[in-house]
Design a protein around this motif. Sequence first.
Motif: not given
Length: 230
Positions: A22-37
Amino acid sequence: MENIKPEIITIKQLVQTENLTIPFYQRPYKWSAKNVNQLIDDILTFKNKPAYRLGTIVYHLEKEEMNIVDGQQRTITLILIGLAIQNSKMLKEKLCKAKISTPNLDKVAKLKFQNQDSKKNIRDNYFEIQRRIVDFDEDTVLFFYERCEVVKVVLSDITEAFQFFDSQNSRGVDLEPHDLLKAFHLREMIDNSTELERIQTVDNWENMEQEQLKNTFSHYLFRKIGRAHV
């Protein structure tokens, strides 16, 4: 760009990708429980289908590293589902009885994340996936690994990678032109900044008012093909 050769791979192949980073310039991991479900619900809903396509993953091949340029959120979540399968005692017993083998994800589980939001969201989503993994049986695991697919695109030129990334996300994924600009600038900082400075830059960027950035790019700035211009 004419030499792009997309390849359809299974989730089993995806999570076994060598030198995944995961390159450092990537945005943070932002998926929520809603996305996961939603993702898990889709897997359970379509598990009787011959195949289920989960989007496109774009890599930039740099030396021997496979840097994820597009598809980070989905890739991390799929890895978390795989880890939950691997760590489920109930599923282990069922899979053993059915003589079904699954990938060992110990190596990919060592991916490093500096951003605190990423760490928190990964932890929270893994706990949510653990709660939902009781809905998986042997057939679901087989479907997840063998019949869930992504389109894999590997590019060796970083400019082409971001052009492709931009064209993909212009069709509906929630990423904006200023995310691309951030990525380009952070890459340029590699040789003249410390890791701490780069982490702070990402944090500052993510804490800015995103709607203002979006409006600025929409009304006052433009990007020329191949390079970012302001």
